[in-house]
Design an enzyme around this catalytic site. Structure first.
Site, PDB file in Angstrom:
ATOM      1  N   ASP A 149       4.156   0.073  12.079  1.00 34.36           N
ATOM      2  CA  ASP A 149       2.970  -0.502  11.433  1.00 34.36           C
ATOM      3  C   ASP A 149       2.708  -1.953  11.856  1.00 34.36           C
ATOM      4  O   ASP A 149       1.695  -2.542  11.462  1.00 34.36           O
ATOM      5  CB  ASP A 149       3.097  -0.429   9.902  1.00 34.36           C
ATOM      6  CG  ASP A 149       3.064   1.006   9.396  1.00 34.36           C
ATOM      7  OD1 ASP A 149       2.657   1.900  10.162  1.00 34.36           O
ATOM      8  OD2 ASP A 149       3.459   1.239   8.244  1.00 34.36           O
TER       9      ASP A 149
ATOM     10  N   ARG B 123      -8.822   0.243   4.157  1.00 29.87           N
ATOM     11  CA  ARG B 123      -7.839   1.188   3.638  1.00 29.87           C
ATOM     12  C   ARG B 123      -6.557   0.468   3.243  1.00 29.87           C
ATOM     13  O   ARG B 123      -5.872   0.884   2.317  1.00 29.87           O
ATOM     14  CB  ARG B 123      -7.482   2.230   4.707  1.00 29.87           C
ATOM     15  CG  ARG B 123      -8.615   3.163   5.056  1.00 29.87           C
ATOM     16  CD  ARG B 123      -8.114   4.210   5.999  1.00 29.87           C
ATOM     17  NE  ARG B 123      -6.946   4.847   5.404  1.00 29.87           N
ATOM     18  CZ  ARG B 123      -6.143   5.685   6.026  1.00 29.87           C
ATOM     19  NH1 ARG B 123      -6.368   5.998   7.271  1.00 29.87           N
ATOM     20  NH2 ARG B 123      -5.107   6.215   5.417  1.00 29.87           N
TER      21      ARG B 123
ATOM     22  N   CYS C  53      -4.387  12.780  12.480  1.00 32.50           N
ATOM     23  CA  CYS C  53      -5.275  11.646  12.284  1.00 32.50           C
ATOM     24  C   CYS C  53      -5.275  10.814  13.552  1.00 32.50           C
ATOM     25  O   CYS C  53      -4.708  11.224  14.565  1.00 32.50           O
ATOM     26  CB  CYS C  53      -4.849  10.822  11.080  1.00 32.50           C
ATOM     27  SG  CYS C  53      -3.371   9.895  11.381  1.00 32.50           S
TER      28      CYS C  53
ATOM     29  N   ARG D  88       0.980  14.405  13.148  1.00 39.29           N
ATOM     30  CA  ARG D  88       1.552  14.238  11.813  1.00 39.29           C
ATOM     31  C   ARG D  88       1.710  15.558  11.040  1.00 39.29           C
ATOM     32  O   ARG D  88       1.096  15.765   9.985  1.00 39.29           O
ATOM     33  CB  ARG D  88       0.750  13.205  11.017  1.00 39.29           C
ATOM     34  CG  ARG D  88       0.692  11.883  11.735  1.00 39.29           C
ATOM     35  CD  ARG D  88      -0.040  10.827  11.001  1.00 39.29           C
ATOM     36  NE  ARG D  88       0.776  10.201   9.965  1.00 39.29           N
ATOM     37  CZ  ARG D  88       0.336   9.208   9.199  1.00 39.29           C
ATOM     38  NH1 ARG D  88      -0.880   8.740   9.347  1.00 39.29           N
ATOM     39  NH2 ARG D  88       1.111   8.669   8.289  1.00 39.29           N
TER      40      ARG D  88
ATOM     41  N   LYS E  44       0.831  -1.214   0.000  1.00 37.54           N
ATOM     42  CA  LYS E  44       0.000   0.000   0.000  1.00 37.54           C
ATOM     43  C   LYS E  44       0.863   1.261   0.000  1.00 37.54           C
ATOM     44  O   LYS E  44       0.648   2.177  -0.794  1.00 37.54           O
ATOM     45  CB  LYS E  44      -0.901   0.010   1.251  1.00 37.54           C
ATOM     46  CG  LYS E  44      -1.564   1.364   1.511  1.00 37.54           C
ATOM     47  CD  LYS E  44      -2.348   1.401   2.814  1.00 37.54           C
ATOM     48  CE  LYS E  44      -1.545   1.602   4.057  1.00 37.54           C
ATOM     49  NZ  LYS E  44      -1.363   2.988   4.505  1.00 37.54           N
ATOM     50  N   ASN E  45       1.837   1.318   0.893  1.00 30.64           N
ATOM     51  CA  ASN E  45       2.586   2.567   1.053  1.00 30.64           C
ATOM     52  C   ASN E  45       3.538   2.838  -0.106  1.00 30.64           C
ATOM     53  O   ASN E  45       3.961   3.975  -0.296  1.00 30.64           O
ATOM     54  CB  ASN E  45       3.309   2.600   2.406  1.00 30.64           C
ATOM     55  CG  ASN E  45       2.306   2.767   3.539  1.00 30.64           C
ATOM     56  OD1 ASN E  45       1.158   3.172   3.299  1.00 30.64           O
ATOM     57  ND2 ASN E  45       2.713   2.448   4.757  1.00 30.64           N
TER      58      ASN E  45
HETATM   59  N1  EPU Z   1       6.875  14.006  11.218  1.00 25.82           N
HETATM   60  C1  EPU Z   1       7.027  15.317  11.570  1.00 25.82           C
HETATM   61  N2  EPU Z   1       7.148  16.243  10.572  1.00 25.82           N
HETATM   62  C2  EPU Z   1       7.091  15.915   9.257  1.00 25.82           C
HETATM   63  C3  EPU Z   1       6.935  14.560   8.900  1.00 25.82           C
HETATM   64  C4  EPU Z   1       6.823  13.619   9.906  1.00 25.82           C
HETATM   65  O1  EPU Z   1       7.068  15.663  12.741  1.00 25.82           O
HETATM   66  O2  EPU Z   1       7.191  16.810   8.395  1.00 25.82           O
HETATM   67  C5  EPU Z   1       6.728  12.999  12.287  1.00 25.82           C
HETATM   68  C6  EPU Z   1       5.367  12.313  12.239  1.00 25.82           C
HETATM   69  O3  EPU Z   1       4.377  13.095  12.869  1.00 25.82           O
HETATM   70  C7  EPU Z   1       5.661  11.012  12.936  1.00 25.82           C
HETATM   71  C8  EPU Z   1       7.097  10.714  12.506  1.00 25.82           C
HETATM   72  O4  EPU Z   1       7.647  11.953  12.056  1.00 25.82           O
HETATM   73  O5  EPU Z   1       5.585  11.199  14.329  1.00 25.82           O
HETATM   74  C9  EPU Z   1       7.197   9.688  11.396  1.00 25.82           C
HETATM   75  O6  EPU Z   1       6.435  10.093  10.270  1.00 25.82           O
HETATM   76  P1  EPU Z   1       6.809   9.700   8.774  1.00 25.82           P
HETATM   77  O7  EPU Z   1       6.828  10.945   7.970  1.00 25.82           O
HETATM   78  O8  EPU Z   1       8.017   8.834   8.759  1.00 25.82           O
HETATM   79  O9  EPU Z   1       5.558   8.824   8.363  1.00 25.82           O
HETATM   80  P2  EPU Z   1       4.580   9.071   7.137  1.00 25.82           P
HETATM   81  O10 EPU Z   1       5.348   9.285   5.898  1.00 25.82           O
HETATM   82  O11 EPU Z   1       3.540  10.059   7.504  1.00 25.82           O
HETATM   83  C10 EPU Z   1       4.549   6.550   6.467  1.00 25.82           C
HETATM   84  C11 EPU Z   1       3.508   5.486   6.268  1.00 25.82           C
HETATM   85  C12 EPU Z   1       2.919   5.092   7.611  1.00 25.82           C
HETATM   86  C13 EPU Z   1       4.063   4.562   8.480  1.00 25.82           C
HETATM   87  C14 EPU Z   1       5.151   5.646   8.626  1.00 25.82           C
HETATM   88  C15 EPU Z   1       6.350   5.183   9.413  1.00 25.82           C
HETATM   89  C16 EPU Z   1       2.637   6.062   4.101  1.00 25.82           C
HETATM   90  C17 EPU Z   1       1.484   6.488   3.291  1.00 25.82           C
HETATM   91  N3  EPU Z   1       2.452   6.007   5.418  1.00 25.82           N
HETATM   92  O12 EPU Z   1       3.868   7.652   7.066  1.00 25.82           O
HETATM   93  O13 EPU Z   1       2.015   4.028   7.351  1.00 25.82           O
HETATM   94  O14 EPU Z   1       3.572   4.246   9.755  1.00 25.82           O
HETATM   95  O15 EPU Z   1       5.588   6.039   7.310  1.00 25.82           O
HETATM   96  O16 EPU Z   1       6.912   4.066   8.849  1.00 25.82           O
HETATM   97  O17 EPU Z   1       3.686   5.736   3.556  1.00 25.82           O
HETATM   98  C18 EPU Z   1       0.201   2.627   7.833  1.00 25.82           C
HETATM   99  O18 EPU Z   1       0.438   2.056   6.757  1.00 25.82           O
HETATM  100  O19 EPU Z   1      -0.589   2.168   8.697  1.00 25.82           O
HETATM  101  C19 EPU Z   1       0.893   3.882   8.125  1.00 25.82           C
HETATM  102  C20 EPU Z   1       0.482   4.732   9.054  1.00 25.82           C
END
Ligand code: EPU
Length: 463
Positions: A326, A418, A133, A138, A39-40
């Site tokens: 995850d 999802r 969320c 986030r 998915k991701n």
């Molecule tokens: N963060 C910040 N600022 C930013 C970006 C992130 O503070 O600008 C924080 C987030 O709030 C969080 C941490 O950094 O506390 C990690 O966030 P990250 O950006 O790494 O995650 P993401 O890109 O929002 C993706 C996956 C998530 C998965 C995370 C961590 C996708 C669509 N989502 O999210 O997947 O948990 O990486 O591996 O790629 C899921 O599939 O259930 C899911 C939530």
């Protein structure tokens, strides 16, 4: 946009007839289960296809509500999409719109990813802030600061991120970027934006997740010049144009891990395939630590061989190659049945324990202290009505239901849809007793319980 009628609905079911999942626990599972595309990866590669002014083809695209939602967002930007089986053809040659609709972005955080490709292609992007969320606040400050480093002007006004590139050619400029935290999304946004920039970009402290490598490989198949994906330093030499590509998405490591836990929690032997075993190293190490064997069969299959007794263990979620956040909820379900005390520490998201009260309703003994869950193993879970609060929480409740005594009913299945393609059908094929029934109950979208203290270093930083 031509989409397969079989694609799940992208919208929240709050106003629709909702289904509940009934599970009769205690069945032993057996056989082989097929893992869908990640998915991701799918979500970010779909955004990545916007970088290309020709038609691209993605294969192994899972049929999921999130994929439908991303398709709608791309269609709203003027992208043409056509789905046939697991193949998605994306043609962004006619992209004419730089503004993503709020109703869709607010449903799917990953849709914020289109900001990088839009800026790179059109020199302008208007994307609503996705907002928090069920699992955390986030913020997108790291994405925004990185885009600024690449020369974008960014204004945030009335909840809309308005980013644009000044100058005649409207091209971003390569830069050296250090991420305060190895955010998956920020790494992906900046890698995509830098692909068409003028000059070389280096992203330091980059995320190393397999989905980041998948995106880099897809971009390279389209002619991008990217080195170092999968390490903490990624270098991108900007090119002026990308060309057509036909690319197959990696198997979903979280879905695979969920099936491994299904084997462990039901004391069943299951063959999980296709997988890339290296993507599951941390998950397999923890299964082995609690006494469950996982053996490779060929290069793309793993067999879970359960043990009668589940040993306790401690887990800390971390960026890859650490233990994935995850998989935290699924392991929590498993450890509720261990012979002793385990501690799970969630360090990636500040509010990802919504499954705890629901597992407790099923007889689990879990206490929350800050961002730690202290799990005292119990001999048996008992089936109960429960509510899923987010995607991985829903998977944890399915796993707990498979192991529990009696009937479990799960509400909030839009979370499950999802991110898991045909989960019930796959588990039924393994011998699970479960089915969906229509319910009159209206389920509001997640009602997260703030149980984990905020992560101090990265959250709420000014952009
Ligand atoms: N963060 C910040 N600022 C930013 C970006 C992130 O503070 O600008 C924080 C987030 O709030 C969080 C941490 O950094 O506390 C990690 O966030 P990250 O950006 O790494 O995650 P993401 O890109 O929002 C993706 C996956 C998530 C998965 C995370 C961590 C996708 C669509 N989502 O999210 O997947 O948990 O990486 O591996 O790629 C899921 O599939 O259930 C899911 C939530």
């Amino acid at each position: 946009m031509t989409l397969s009628p079989s694609l799940p609905n992208a919208h929240s079911p709050a106003e629709e007839n909702v289904s509940i999942l009934e599970i009769w626990g205690g069945q032993t599972l057996s056989g082989q289960v097929a893992v869908s595309g990640a998915k991701n990866s799918a979500l970010v590669l779909m955004a990545g296809a916007v970088l290309c002014s020709d038609e691209c083809s993605l294969r192994n695209v899972p049929s999921l509500a999130d994929v439908s939602c991303m398709s709608e967002i791309l269609a709203a930007l003027g992208v043409k999409l056509e789905r046939s089986g697991d193949r998605l053809i994306i043609n962004a040659s006619t992209i004419g719109q730089s503004k993503a609709p709020y109703e869709l972005v607010s449903q799917l955080r990953a849709s914020f990813f289109v900001i990088g490709p839009l800026l790179a292609r059109l020199g302008v992007a208007r994307i609503p802030l996705p907002g928090g969320c069920a699992i955390g606040a986030r913020p997108v400050d790291l994405h925004v600061r990185g885009l600024q480093a690449l020369g974008a002007e960014v204004q945030i006004d009335h909840g809309i991120v308005y980013a644009y590139v000044k100058g005649v050619n409207k091209r971003l400029k390569g830069a050296k970027i250090y991420l305060d935290y190895p955010s998956v999304g920020a790494t992906e946004t900046l890698m995509m934006a830098a692909t068409l920039a003028d000059g070389e970009t280096t992203i330091e402290n980059a995320a190393q997740e397999p989905e980041v490598i998948d995106l880099a490989n897809f971009c390279r198949a389209m002619g991008a010049k990217i080195r170092g994906a999968g390490t903490n330093t990624i270098t991108i030499a900007g090119v002026s144009r990308l060309h057509t590509a036909d690319y197959s998405i990696i198997p979903d490591r979280v879905e695979a891990g969920t099936f491994l836990v299904a084997g462990a929690i039901t004391r069943s032997e299951i063959l999980v395939s296709p997988v890339i075993p290296d993507h599951l190293t941390a998950v397999i190490a923890k299964l082995q630590a609690i006494g469950v064997q996982v053996v490779n069969e060929g290069t793309h299959s793993v067999r879970v061989i359960p043990s009668q007794n589940i040993l306790p263990t401690d887990i800390e979620t971390l960026p890859y190659p650490g233990f994935p956040t995850d998989m935290q909820a699924q392991f929590m379900a498993l450890l509720t049945l261990s012979e002793g005390d385990s501690i799970i520490s969630e360090t990636v998201f500040e509010n990802r324990m919504g499954h705890v009260p629901e597992l407790s309703r099923m007889g689990a003994d879990i206490r929350i202290k800050g961002n730690h869950a202290i799990i005292r193993g119990v001999p048996m879970l008992s089936g109960a009505p429960v509510v899923a609060t987010d995607l991985r929480a829903s998977a944890a409740l399915v796993l707990a239901g498979l192991a529990a005594n009696g009937k479990t009913t799960i509400q909030g299945l839009h979370h499950l849809d999802r991110g898991y393609e045909q989960l019930e059908a796959k588990l039924q094929k393994l011998g699970a007793r479960m089915h969906r029934v229509k319910s009159d109950v209206k389920v509001d979208d997640c009602d997260p319980v703030a149980m984990v203290s905020p992560k101090p270093s990265i959250l709420n930083q000014p952009s």
